[in-house]
Design an enzyme around this catalytic site. Structure first.
Site, PDB file in Angstrom:
ATOM      1  N   ASP A  94       0.795  -1.231   0.000  1.00 39.15           N
ATOM      2  CA  ASP A  94       0.000   0.000   0.000  1.00 39.15           C
ATOM      3  C   ASP A  94       0.827   1.280   0.000  1.00 39.15           C
ATOM      4  O   ASP A  94       0.291   2.359   0.244  1.00 39.15           O
ATOM      5  CB  ASP A  94      -0.936   0.007   1.208  1.00 39.15           C
ATOM      6  CG  ASP A  94      -0.188   0.066   2.530  1.00 39.15           C
ATOM      7  OD1 ASP A  94       1.009  -0.269   2.565  1.00 39.15           O
ATOM      8  OD2 ASP A  94      -0.805   0.462   3.539  1.00 39.15           O
ATOM      9  N   GLU A  95       2.117   1.190  -0.297  1.00 38.10           N
ATOM     10  CA  GLU A  95       2.947   2.383  -0.223  1.00 38.10           C
ATOM     11  C   GLU A  95       4.131   2.254  -1.171  1.00 38.10           C
ATOM     12  O   GLU A  95       4.684   1.169  -1.350  1.00 38.10           O
ATOM     13  CB  GLU A  95       3.449   2.579   1.208  1.00 38.10           C
ATOM     14  CG  GLU A  95       4.183   3.874   1.447  1.00 38.10           C
ATOM     15  CD  GLU A  95       4.518   4.079   2.926  1.00 38.10           C
ATOM     16  OE1 GLU A  95       4.904   5.205   3.287  1.00 38.10           O
ATOM     17  OE2 GLU A  95       4.382   3.113   3.711  1.00 38.10           O
TER      18      GLU A  95
END
Length: 346
Positions: A94-95
């Site tokens: 997610d990053e």
């Protein structure tokens, strides 16, 4: 991404929207893998024991993680990134860091690029993302947390020093609660206080990490964005908001990194024979533990098994764990491993 796992669950189940949600196990020894923003208002956070989370928020709704779904969404987001730059460095599902200095759309504004990417993510996945824009990784990471959720923040070159000096040291990415408390005992409370210390002083009190603190107090970070490409090893790691202190927390904390590594292996058909777990304690002591298989690890279950077995000898923990990572090396393509069975070297 904003509360990624929990947001995916709320997207896919309308009954969860607006509710305090925890992704993870609700059992006595369960651990929260992710918490929605509604749950965070009660103090619920990732890597927290489920019983503690339930005590803080009696109305908390537990949802079993669906990593296959999270990985599919992550791939969607990576495809959006790739329309703008090939220089993408994933940190987890997610990053990621993106270097858009020379981007594929010839856009002169990194701020505008971030706005476009966030809009496309929301339109194509139904999820929100936050972005930080700056001239180095350290400041971009700080900026990304500044307007969460669903926002973005820019730190321009002429603003870097002033921005850093006003922050409490505990807000710095890479400085956990234990280190922040130690700095406070030394009279270091803000970025400006940190900048007033010599590099020798910081190394005497914090070891090798002292050099890093000396640099970031001056808004300096020369690490390049390392593109997502085949390397000698494939790895993912994460620094936690709070130190982990139990085996259950270690297993839960390592799971997203394990999933990220496995997603890469599947997507590229590249497998490794050596599994390494990286642990950094609250005093910044860092250790790695590795195990090598006779043949490439092409089963996620086996990768999980090896990781758990590498963690077990570290118990009982005598100090908190601030960072966990997992990597595979001795890489090979799937064709070379086809038809072969796996045997562990113990």
């Amino acid at each position: 991404m904003d509360a990624f796992y929990a947001s995916v669950e709320q997207r896919d189940n309308p009954e969860l929207r607006g509710q305090p949600v925890a992704v993870g196990g609700s059992r006595q020894r369960g651990v929260v893998a992710a918490a929605s923003y509604e749950a965070r208002q009660f103090g619920v956070r990732s890597a927290m024991a489920s019983v503690t989370a339930q005590r803080k928020c009696p109305s908390l709704i537990f949802v079993k993680p669906r990593f296959e779904v999270y990985k599919a969404v992550s791939r969607q987001i990576r495809e959006i990134f790739a329309d703008y730059t090939p220089l993408i460095e994933p940190l987890s599902l997610d990053e990621a860091y993106l270097d858009v200095t020379h981007n594929l759309k010839s856009m002169p504004s990194a701020t505008r690029i971030a706005e476009e990417i966030r809009a496309r993510i929301q339109a194509e996945t139904g999820l929100t993302a936050s972005a930080g824009i700056s001239y180095n990784k350290f400041l971009a990471k700080l900026a990304s947390d500044y307007r969460k959720p669903n926002g973005q923040f820019v730190i321009k070159p002429e603003q870097g020093l002033a921005f850093v000096e006003t922050l409490e040291v505990g807000q710095f990415h890479g400085i956990g609660h234990v280190t922040a408390a130690k700095m406070n005992q030394l009279g270091i409370f803000t970025g400006l206080d940190l900048r007033q210390q010599s590099e020798l002083f910081l190394q005497q009190h914090f070891g090798k990490a002292g050099r890093y603190y000396y640099a970031i107090a001056r808004a300096q970070d020369h690490r390049p964005v390392e593109a997502d490409r085949l390397r000698k090893s494939i790895g993912s790691e994460n620094t936690f908001e709070r130190d982990l202190t139990t085996y259950e927390e270690l297993v839960a904390g390592l799971q997203p990194e394990l999933e990220s590594v496995w997603e890469y292996c599947q997507r590229t058909d590249v497998w490794g024979r050596t599994v390494t777990v990286k642990v950094k304690y609250d005093d910044f002591q860092q250790i790695t533990r590795s195990r090598t298989t006779l043949l490439p690890v092409s089963s996620k279950e086996l990768l999980e098994q090896v990781c758990r077995e590498l963690l077990t000898p570290l118990l009982p923990l005598t100090k908190g764990v601030r960072l966990l990572g997992v990597s595979v090396s001795n890489l090979n393509t799937v064709e070379a491993a086809a038809g072969q069975q796996l045997t562990l070297i113990f």
